[in-house]
Design an enzyme around this catalytic site. Sequence first.
Site, PDB file in Angstrom:
ATOM      1  N   GLY A 241     -38.072  -5.589  -1.985  1.00 13.52           N
ATOM      2  CA  GLY A 241     -39.379  -4.947  -1.820  1.00 13.52           C
ATOM      3  C   GLY A 241     -39.238  -3.469  -1.510  1.00 13.52           C
ATOM      4  O   GLY A 241     -40.153  -2.690  -1.749  1.00 13.52           O
TER       5      GLY A 241
ATOM      6  N   GLY B  75     -49.180  15.840   5.757  1.00 17.24           N
ATOM      7  CA  GLY B  75     -49.184  15.351   4.381  1.00 17.24           C
ATOM      8  C   GLY B  75     -49.712  13.919   4.363  1.00 17.24           C
ATOM      9  O   GLY B  75     -50.446  13.493   5.259  1.00 17.24           O
TER      10      GLY B  75
ATOM     11  N   VAL C 261     -42.382  15.036   7.324  1.00 19.84           N
ATOM     12  CA  VAL C 261     -42.324  16.303   6.582  1.00 19.84           C
ATOM     13  C   VAL C 261     -41.770  16.096   5.171  1.00 19.84           C
ATOM     14  O   VAL C 261     -41.205  17.000   4.569  1.00 19.84           O
ATOM     15  CB  VAL C 261     -41.492  17.355   7.344  1.00 19.84           C
TER      16      VAL C 261
ATOM     17  N   ARG D 295     -39.971  13.219   2.044  1.00 25.02           N
ATOM     18  CA  ARG D 295     -38.862  12.279   1.865  1.00 25.02           C
ATOM     19  C   ARG D 295     -37.870  12.887   0.880  1.00 25.02           C
ATOM     20  O   ARG D 295     -38.240  13.701   0.046  1.00 25.02           O
ATOM     21  CB  ARG D 295     -39.386  10.927   1.352  1.00 25.02           C
TER      22      ARG D 295
ATOM     23  N   HIS E 139     -75.773  -1.243 -10.718  1.00 21.82           N
ATOM     24  CA  HIS E 139     -76.527  -0.696  -9.590  1.00 21.82           C
ATOM     25  C   HIS E 139     -76.734  -1.778  -8.540  1.00 21.82           C
ATOM     26  O   HIS E 139     -77.118  -2.881  -8.891  1.00 21.82           O
ATOM     27  CB  HIS E 139     -77.891  -0.187 -10.056  1.00 21.82           C
TER      28      HIS E 139
HETATM   29  P1  FAD Z   1     -37.459   2.277  -2.627  1.00 22.84           P
HETATM   30  O1  FAD Z   1     -38.718   1.542  -2.454  1.00 22.84           O
HETATM   31  O2  FAD Z   1     -37.050   3.262  -1.587  1.00 22.84           O
HETATM   32  O3  FAD Z   1     -36.323   1.185  -2.798  1.00 22.84           O
HETATM   33  C1  FAD Z   1     -34.971   1.521  -2.875  1.00 22.84           C
HETATM   34  C2  FAD Z   1     -34.152   0.329  -2.454  1.00 22.84           C
HETATM   35  O4  FAD Z   1     -32.813   0.556  -2.830  1.00 22.84           O
HETATM   36  C3  FAD Z   1     -34.130   0.089  -0.950  1.00 22.84           C
HETATM   37  O5  FAD Z   1     -34.558  -1.227  -0.671  1.00 22.84           O
HETATM   38  C4  FAD Z   1     -32.685   0.310  -0.539  1.00 22.84           C
HETATM   39  O6  FAD Z   1     -32.268  -0.572   0.484  1.00 22.84           O
HETATM   40  C5  FAD Z   1     -31.951   0.023  -1.840  1.00 22.84           C
HETATM   41  N1  FAD Z   1     -30.670   0.733  -2.002  1.00 22.84           N
HETATM   42  C6  FAD Z   1     -30.448   2.070  -1.933  1.00 22.84           C
HETATM   43  N2  FAD Z   1     -29.162   2.334  -2.223  1.00 22.84           N
HETATM   44  C7  FAD Z   1     -28.565   1.156  -2.493  1.00 22.84           C
HETATM   45  C8  FAD Z   1     -27.242   0.781  -2.861  1.00 22.84           C
HETATM   46  N3  FAD Z   1     -26.285   1.694  -3.052  1.00 22.84           N
HETATM   47  N4  FAD Z   1     -26.985  -0.528  -3.037  1.00 22.84           N
HETATM   48  C9  FAD Z   1     -27.947  -1.458  -2.872  1.00 22.84           C
HETATM   49  N5  FAD Z   1     -29.208  -1.167  -2.534  1.00 22.84           N
HETATM   50  C10 FAD Z   1     -29.510   0.125  -2.345  1.00 22.84           C
HETATM   51  N6  FAD Z   1     -46.439   4.927  -2.465  1.00 22.84           N
HETATM   52  C11 FAD Z   1     -47.580   4.564  -3.074  1.00 22.84           C
HETATM   53  O7  FAD Z   1     -47.620   4.539  -4.310  1.00 22.84           O
HETATM   54  N7  FAD Z   1     -48.688   4.184  -2.368  1.00 22.84           N
HETATM   55  C12 FAD Z   1     -48.702   4.192  -1.020  1.00 22.84           C
HETATM   56  O8  FAD Z   1     -49.721   3.851  -0.402  1.00 22.84           O
HETATM   57  C13 FAD Z   1     -47.520   4.588  -0.335  1.00 22.84           C
HETATM   58  N8  FAD Z   1     -47.470   4.573   1.002  1.00 22.84           N
HETATM   59  C14 FAD Z   1     -46.299   4.897   1.635  1.00 22.84           C
HETATM   60  C15 FAD Z   1     -46.279   4.870   3.020  1.00 22.84           C
HETATM   61  C16 FAD Z   1     -45.113   5.187   3.703  1.00 22.84           C
HETATM   62  C17 FAD Z   1     -45.094   5.151   5.203  1.00 22.84           C
HETATM   63  C18 FAD Z   1     -43.933   5.523   2.960  1.00 22.84           C
HETATM   64  C19 FAD Z   1     -42.657   5.833   3.676  1.00 22.84           C
HETATM   65  C20 FAD Z   1     -43.953   5.556   1.580  1.00 22.84           C
HETATM   66  C21 FAD Z   1     -45.140   5.248   0.904  1.00 22.84           C
HETATM   67  N9  FAD Z   1     -45.221   5.286  -0.488  1.00 22.84           N
HETATM   68  C22 FAD Z   1     -46.383   4.951  -1.111  1.00 22.84           C
HETATM   69  C23 FAD Z   1     -44.063   5.680  -1.323  1.00 22.84           C
HETATM   70  C24 FAD Z   1     -43.359   4.435  -1.892  1.00 22.84           C
HETATM   71  O9  FAD Z   1     -42.929   3.623  -0.826  1.00 22.84           O
HETATM   72  C25 FAD Z   1     -42.177   4.864  -2.752  1.00 22.84           C
HETATM   73  O10 FAD Z   1     -42.613   5.770  -3.743  1.00 22.84           O
HETATM   74  C26 FAD Z   1     -41.538   3.662  -3.446  1.00 22.84           C
HETATM   75  O11 FAD Z   1     -41.103   2.710  -2.505  1.00 22.84           O
HETATM   76  C27 FAD Z   1     -40.353   4.114  -4.306  1.00 22.84           C
HETATM   77  O12 FAD Z   1     -39.778   3.009  -4.917  1.00 22.84           O
HETATM   78  P2  FAD Z   1     -38.250   2.989  -5.365  1.00 22.84           P
HETATM   79  O13 FAD Z   1     -38.038   1.665  -6.009  1.00 22.84           O
HETATM   80  O14 FAD Z   1     -37.936   4.218  -6.101  1.00 22.84           O
HETATM   81  O15 FAD Z   1     -37.409   3.079  -4.004  1.00 22.84           O
HETATM   82  P1  NAD Z   2     -45.721  15.027   2.185  1.00 24.24           P
HETATM   83  O1  NAD Z   2     -44.948  15.848   1.254  1.00 24.24           O
HETATM   84  O2  NAD Z   2     -46.934  14.331   1.725  1.00 24.24           O
HETATM   85  O3  NAD Z   2     -46.197  15.950   3.424  1.00 24.24           O
HETATM   86  C1  NAD Z   2     -45.311  16.667   4.190  1.00 24.24           C
HETATM   87  C2  NAD Z   2     -46.091  17.717   4.978  1.00 24.24           C
HETATM   88  O4  NAD Z   2     -45.230  18.267   5.947  1.00 24.24           O
HETATM   89  C3  NAD Z   2     -46.598  18.868   4.114  1.00 24.24           C
HETATM   90  O5  NAD Z   2     -47.941  19.135   4.435  1.00 24.24           O
HETATM   91  C4  NAD Z   2     -45.665  20.016   4.493  1.00 24.24           C
HETATM   92  O6  NAD Z   2     -46.278  21.299   4.369  1.00 24.24           O
HETATM   93  C5  NAD Z   2     -45.366  19.679   5.935  1.00 24.24           C
HETATM   94  N1  NAD Z   2     -44.117  20.238   6.461  1.00 24.24           N
HETATM   95  C6  NAD Z   2     -42.925  20.360   5.837  1.00 24.24           C
HETATM   96  N2  NAD Z   2     -42.001  20.876   6.689  1.00 24.24           N
HETATM   97  C7  NAD Z   2     -42.619  21.045   7.879  1.00 24.24           C
HETATM   98  C8  NAD Z   2     -42.201  21.514   9.159  1.00 24.24           C
HETATM   99  N3  NAD Z   2     -40.947  21.900   9.380  1.00 24.24           N
HETATM  100  N4  NAD Z   2     -43.117  21.561  10.159  1.00 24.24           N
HETATM  101  C9  NAD Z   2     -44.395  21.168   9.936  1.00 24.24           C
HETATM  102  N5  NAD Z   2     -44.850  20.713   8.751  1.00 24.24           N
HETATM  103  C10 NAD Z   2     -43.977  20.650   7.744  1.00 24.24           C
HETATM  104  O7  NAD Z   2     -44.654  14.030   2.848  1.00 24.24           O
HETATM  105  P2  NAD Z   2     -44.839  12.691   3.701  1.00 24.24           P
HETATM  106  O8  NAD Z   2     -46.181  12.647   4.344  1.00 24.24           O
HETATM  107  O9  NAD Z   2     -43.619  12.601   4.553  1.00 24.24           O
HETATM  108  O10 NAD Z   2     -44.769  11.561   2.597  1.00 24.24           O
HETATM  109  C11 NAD Z   2     -43.616  11.432   1.760  1.00 24.24           C
HETATM  110  C12 NAD Z   2     -43.989  10.867   0.420  1.00 24.24           C
HETATM  111  O11 NAD Z   2     -44.321   9.490   0.550  1.00 24.24           O
HETATM  112  C13 NAD Z   2     -45.222  11.510  -0.210  1.00 24.24           C
HETATM  113  O12 NAD Z   2     -44.896  12.679  -0.933  1.00 24.24           O
HETATM  114  C14 NAD Z   2     -45.716  10.434  -1.109  1.00 24.24           C
HETATM  115  O13 NAD Z   2     -45.045  10.540  -2.339  1.00 24.24           O
HETATM  116  C15 NAD Z   2     -45.313   9.157  -0.411  1.00 24.24           C
HETATM  117  N6  NAD Z   2     -46.489   8.543   0.269  1.00 24.24           N
HETATM  118  C16 NAD Z   2     -47.572   8.193  -0.493  1.00 24.24           C
HETATM  119  C17 NAD Z   2     -48.677   7.619   0.111  1.00 24.24           C
HETATM  120  C18 NAD Z   2     -49.850   7.219  -0.738  1.00 24.24           C
HETATM  121  O14 NAD Z   2     -49.685   7.129  -1.946  1.00 24.24           O
HETATM  122  N7  NAD Z   2     -51.017   6.946  -0.165  1.00 24.24           N
HETATM  123  C19 NAD Z   2     -48.711   7.413   1.474  1.00 24.24           C
HETATM  124  C20 NAD Z   2     -47.609   7.787   2.218  1.00 24.24           C
HETATM  125  C21 NAD Z   2     -46.499   8.344   1.593  1.00 24.24           C
END
Ligand code: FAD
Ligand code: NAD
Length: 468
Positions: free
Chosen positions: A40, A185, A273, A275, A447
Amino acid sequence: MDRISTKVLVVGGGPGGYVAAIRAGQLGLETTLVEADRLGGTCLVRGCIPSKALIHVADRFASMTEASHGGGLGIRLPGPPSLDLGEAIGWKDGIVDKLSGGVGALLRRAKVRVVQGTAVFSDAKNCTVETREGTVAISAENVILASGSVPVELPSLPYGGPVISSTEALALQEIPKRLVVVGAGYIGLELGTAFHKMGAEVTVVEARDRILPIYDEQLTQPVQRWLDKAGVRIHLNALALGVESRGNEQGLKVRTAEGEEILLPADRVLVTVGRRPRTEGWGLERMAVDMAGPFVKVDEQCRTSTRGVYAIGDLVGEPMLAHKASAQGEMVAELIAGKQRRFEHHIPSVCFTEPEIVSVGLMPAEAEKQGIPTKVGVFPFSANGRAMTLEAGDGGGFVRMVARADTHRLVGIQAVGAHVSEMSNQFVHMLEMGSVLEDVAGTVFFHPSLGEAVHEAALRTLGHALHI
Ligand code: FAD
Ligand code: NAD
């Protein structure tokens, strides 16, 4: 040592990797997926799903708190509600367990072999995995890299003690009394808003001159208004200097826009800040793939510079969103199976703030930058009956259409307002179908619905809105 020779090796079981593996399995390709942690990935285990679960808890708690103060709908509670965060987190963990187990079942059904452990590559097509049962050596014809991303750490605020990332924030057992969020963000404002609704005193520190810099100011204004009204303090153009203790007081030292150094009292400091792609510690450097800055460089078919090695999801760049990762994973599996595909989709973005923001395609300034002459029309939810019945009419929300001035073809649709996240799929569908304003204007919308604002926004862009 066990040896596996496979047609497709997928590294990472997040929404990119597990979807790639399921599709490859469906297409009859012998597929092996290696996952170091839980199936996941970030999205399901510590990202999208957990955060949306917590936001739901916060919304329920906030509306009950409001009812205990009177509210205006005639609903009364004898006293304020209480919240057991540990129980709420347990409920969220139950959802994660169910979904992670479901991914395992889907992989089994697609006949994908799952190896538990970290894949460490010795060259582009060979890796070893230390599993609980011993070392497994895997060689593959095709490799799909989907290792995802990790939170960026600030040198002045290393994670540990009171300084937490979203991962720890989504597993807290108690609401912090005072929470300082660094970064306004996606994550900072989604979780900051949720913790505020659950009773924490929230302060946000942002380096730039406004919140949510990925959206334009017209879209973020209703969110800024809500935060101001709710009493969430925001320091813009501010620099987080580090955690400091003064006497009994622990807090985050900040240099404000005015150059003053202040201490913001904090029980927890949530750093959000951005990822960064997970590119270290698993032998990527031995695969000879070209990089694009911190990301793995890929073309429009997610091919890296090394033949037979593909990369998808957060590892390859913005937008770092789950549905982009999955769509790329599906495409790559189909390419390996010999189908013709390329990645040229509109990727919807949604921010689950208060109110929610949706954007698909180009915002007006982006269209202008590309030299596209546009017609832009806005319809406010304050003129939409359904929004009023949902108490969603007076938050400053609206739907905005961006169309080419010459052909009226839509190039972007945005909305800000309560519940608009569910409209994102309608918007992306309209863009993918190549809709023109007249298509939307000529459609009969139900509506009362929030969607009527989409119809009216199209009519307004054409100069003949009915309800404004
Ligand atoms: P990941 O989901 O990061 O999966 C990578 C996997 O690879 C991990 O499970 C890791 O353990 C595994 N892995 C890494 N290296 C290795 C290795 N060498 N061998 C074996 N396994 C390995 N996105 C949205 O679209 N909507 C949202 O609402 C949203 N909310 C978010 C909220 C938060 C708090 C965060 C942190 C992120 C959110 N995101 C959201 C972003 C979303 O989670 C990511 O864009 C998405 O998970 C990326 O998918 P991925 O498959 O590229 O990587
Ligand atoms: P983000 O890029 O959305 O926001 C980071 C914020 O931190 C920006 O406003 C930036 O100006 C600020 N910033 C950077 N350096 C700083 C510093 N030194 N001091 C103060 N502010 C600083 O990043 P995030 O909120 O960490 O989320 C990471 C990624 O996860 C997003 O880009 C998004 O792709 C994904 N995500 C998506 C969702 C969704 O789809 N609803 C929800 C959560 C996360």
